[in-house]
Design a protein around this motif. Structure first.
Motif, PDB file in Angstrom:
ATOM      1  N   TYR A 142      48.551  43.798  26.420  1.00  0.00           N
ATOM      2  CA  TYR A 142      47.862  44.597  27.435  1.00  0.00           C
ATOM      3  C   TYR A 142      46.469  45.025  26.956  1.00  0.00           C
ATOM      4  CZ  TYR A 142      51.621  45.216  30.871  1.00  0.00           C
ATOM      5  OH  TYR A 142      52.566  45.019  31.846  1.00  0.00           O
ATOM      6  N   GLY A 143      46.419  45.521  25.723  1.00  0.00           N
ATOM      7  CA  GLY A 143      45.137  45.985  25.186  1.00  0.00           C
ATOM      8  C   GLY A 143      44.106  44.870  25.093  1.00  0.00           C
ATOM      9  N   LEU A 144      44.531  43.720  24.574  1.00  0.00           N
ATOM     10  CA  LEU A 144      43.615  42.593  24.412  1.00  0.00           C
ATOM     11  C   LEU A 144      43.133  42.062  25.760  1.00  0.00           C
ATOM     12  CD1 LEU A 144      42.286  40.583  22.466  1.00  0.00           C
ATOM     13  CD2 LEU A 144      44.347  39.174  22.619  1.00  0.00           C
ATOM     14  N   MET A 145      44.048  41.899  26.704  1.00  0.00           N
ATOM     15  CA  MET A 145      43.668  41.361  28.010  1.00  0.00           C
ATOM     16  C   MET A 145      42.820  42.343  28.816  1.00  0.00           C
ATOM     17  SD  MET A 145      44.611  38.282  28.051  1.00  0.00           S
ATOM     18  CE  MET A 145      44.233  37.920  29.771  1.00  0.00           C
ATOM     19  N   MET A 146      43.080  43.620  28.699  1.00  0.00           N
ATOM     20  CA  MET A 146      42.238  44.602  29.381  1.00  0.00           C
ATOM     21  C   MET A 146      40.826  44.583  28.812  1.00  0.00           C
ATOM     22  SD  MET A 146      43.747  46.063  31.897  1.00  0.00           S
ATOM     23  CE  MET A 146      42.700  47.496  32.179  1.00  0.00           C
ATOM     24  N   ARG A 147      40.729  44.360  27.500  1.00  0.00           N
ATOM     25  CA  ARG A 147      39.399  44.267  26.857  1.00  0.00           C
ATOM     26  C   ARG A 147      38.667  43.023  27.329  1.00  0.00           C
ATOM     27  NH1 ARG A 147      35.073  44.229  25.712  1.00  0.00           N
ATOM     28  NH2 ARG A 147      33.948  44.687  23.779  1.00  0.00           N
ATOM     29  N   LEU A 148      39.377  41.908  27.447  1.00  0.00           N
ATOM     30  CA  LEU A 148      38.742  40.635  27.829  1.00  0.00           C
ATOM     31  C   LEU A 148      38.404  40.572  29.316  1.00  0.00           C
ATOM     32  CD1 LEU A 148      40.937  38.132  25.761  1.00  0.00           C
ATOM     33  CD2 LEU A 148      38.582  38.853  25.275  1.00  0.00           C
ATOM     34  N   THR A 149      39.254  41.181  30.153  1.00  0.00           N
ATOM     35  CA  THR A 149      39.055  41.076  31.607  1.00  0.00           C
ATOM     36  C   THR A 149      38.416  42.315  32.228  1.00  0.00           C
ATOM     37  OG1 THR A 149      41.229  42.004  32.155  1.00  0.00           O
ATOM     38  CG2 THR A 149      41.118  39.626  31.730  1.00  0.00           C
ATOM     39  N   SER A 150      38.345  43.403  31.462  1.00  0.00           N
ATOM     40  CA  SER A 150      37.831  44.693  31.969  1.00  0.00           C
ATOM     41  C   SER A 150      38.626  45.179  33.183  1.00  0.00           C
ATOM     42  CB  SER A 150      36.341  44.566  32.345  1.00  0.00           C
ATOM     43  OG  SER A 150      35.576  44.203  31.213  1.00  0.00           O
ATOM     44  N   GLY A 151      39.845  44.698  33.302  1.00  0.00           N
ATOM     45  CA  GLY A 151      40.699  45.145  34.399  1.00  0.00           C
ATOM     46  C   GLY A 151      40.323  44.580  35.758  1.00  0.00           C
ATOM     47  N   VAL A 152      39.488  43.546  35.791  1.00  0.00           N
ATOM     48  CA  VAL A 152      39.043  42.963  37.064  1.00  0.00           C
ATOM     49  C   VAL A 152      40.200  42.256  37.759  1.00  0.00           C
ATOM     50  CG1 VAL A 152      37.519  41.247  38.126  1.00  0.00           C
ATOM     51  CG2 VAL A 152      36.680  42.681  36.250  1.00  0.00           C
ATOM     52  N   ARG A 153      40.358  42.525  39.041  1.00  0.00           N
ATOM     53  CA  ARG A 153      41.395  41.876  39.845  1.00  0.00           C
ATOM     54  C   ARG A 153      40.855  40.591  40.452  1.00  0.00           C
ATOM     55  NH1 ARG A 153      45.673  45.401  41.307  1.00  0.00           N
ATOM     56  NH2 ARG A 153      45.365  47.495  40.457  1.00  0.00           N
ATOM     57  N   LEU A 154      41.666  39.568  40.487  1.00  0.00           N
ATOM     58  CA  LEU A 154      41.260  38.282  41.042  1.00  0.00           C
ATOM     59  C   LEU A 154      41.861  38.101  42.430  1.00  0.00           C
ATOM     60  CD1 LEU A 154      41.830  36.016  37.886  1.00  0.00           C
ATOM     61  CD2 LEU A 154      39.731  37.171  38.591  1.00  0.00           C
ATOM     62  N   HIS A 155      41.052  37.598  43.358  1.00  0.00           N
ATOM     63  CA  HIS A 155      41.530  37.322  44.720  1.00  0.00           C
ATOM     64  C   HIS A 155      40.653  36.237  45.328  1.00  0.00           C
ATOM     65  CE1 HIS A 155      38.134  39.868  45.922  1.00  0.00           C
ATOM     66  NE2 HIS A 155      38.595  40.762  45.043  1.00  0.00           N
ATOM     67  N   GLY A 156      40.845  35.954  46.603  1.00  0.00           N
ATOM     68  CA  GLY A 156      40.084  34.887  47.239  1.00  0.00           C
ATOM     69  C   GLY A 156      40.563  33.509  46.821  1.00  0.00           C
TER      70      GLY A 156
END
Length: 327
Positions: free
Chosen positions: A136-150
């Motif tokens: 969770y920590g690593l992925m939140m750092r890499l993605t900044s919590g951005v949600r993907l859609h479209g």
């Protein structure tokens, strides 16, 4: 075994008792909600909504039968879901491709858990809590919590029929595969053997590492597939998409009669556990019960299930001692 003795054995089983509970609960909820809970639309929505967690629960069942407890499955599923979503947005693809990506990514992360569990020889709960937080920590750092859609049209355009087919169809396929593995294959027997007594299984020539790789890999793959179903239902991918729902999944497995000490559990019991949790949650929503009370009820049901399971184990041991004394 004759049909009569098999029937008698099933009536005395935990699965039959759980089936009775599910039927009684469904009848009570139907009476309380004025029949709303048993309307076809509600049943379809219920099955569709909880299929993703059900798929993940099947993988969790394998880990617990082998004598472990995995808490990282939601984090594993979130990563697999996110990478599959990135693939769709950048490469297109189709359902088969994204299913494979989610399953493979989940399995690879599961292999990491398996190696750590096998080599460190510390409680699996501690290891998987650690890997969950790291992921969770690593992925939140890499993605900044951005949600993907479209997402592409083939994934975004959905109907009630497609939602039901994808979610419930996947759950039934995973349940069938899990039943076959546990009942009809050597690996299934090895999983039960390691869960019952890992040292004895090792002395009999069973590779405990191989079993750990299989069960944690399988749990990771089902987590990835379940998370992808969740993505299809919500039409967005997020690292936090499944965060906080670990107890619902564990409840499904525990209520299904699995022994947390390992070596015991069934796919049919887990399926009934999935139905029970789904009925409880959906029923409380229809009645208008607060989500806080929902957590309390789920926790109480888990505790009661533990008590019943513990009582059955003690009763079985008493019968074995009586039998030994009689001989």
């Amino acid at each position: 075994m004759t049909n009569k003795s098999a029937k008698s054995k099933y009536i005395k089983s935990y699965e039959f008792m759980l089936l009775c509970v599910v039927v009684i609960l469904a009848a009570v909820l139907a009476a309380i909600t004025g029949g709303k809970s048993i309307k076809p639309n509600n049943i379809v929505d219920l099955l569709t909504s909880y299929s993703a967690y059900g798929v993940i629960a099947v993988g969790c069942l394998f880990v617990i039968i082998s004598g472990g407890i995995d808490i990282s499955f939601m984090a594993v599923g979130a990563v697999a879901q996110y990478l599959a979503a990135l693939f769709m947005l950048n490469m297109g693809g189709n359902f088969i491709a994204v299913y494979l990506i989610s399953a493979i990514v989940g399995a690879l992360l599961g292999f990491i858990n398996a190696v750590l569990v096998n080599r460190l020889r510390v409680p699996t709960l501690i290891i998987t809590i650690a890997t969950m937080n790291i992921i969770y920590g690593l992925m939140m750092r890499l993605t900044s919590g951005v949600r993907l859609h479209g997402f592409p049209a083939w994934f975004a355009q959905k109907t009630k029929v497609s939602l039901f087919a994808v979610s419930v169809g996947t759950l039934l396929a995973v349940l069938a595969a899990a039943w076959y593995i546990l009942k009809k294959t050597k690996m299934g027997r090895k999983v039960y053997a390691v869960g019952g007594n890992a040292e004895a299984a090792r002395r009999c020539g069973v590779s405990v590492l191989q079993v750990h790789l299989f069960v944690y890999g399988f749990a990771g793959a089902t987590a990835g597939i379940g998370a992808l179903i969740k993505c299809y239902l919500s039409q967005q991918a997020s690292i936090e998409a499944l965060y906080g729902n670990e107890m619902d999944v564990l409840a499904m497995v525990v209520l299904g009669g699995v022994a947390l000490s390992g070596g015991k559990g069934s796919v049919s019991g887990t399926f009934l556990g999935i139905l029970l949790v789904a009925l409880l949650s959906n029923g409380m929503i229809l009645v208008g019960v607060s989500s806080y009370w929902e957590d309390l009820v789920i926790g109480a049901v888990i505790l009661i299930s533990f008590c019943v399971t513990g009582w059955r184990v003690l009763a079985s041991k008493r019968e074995e001692r009586k039998g030994g004394a009689a001989e």
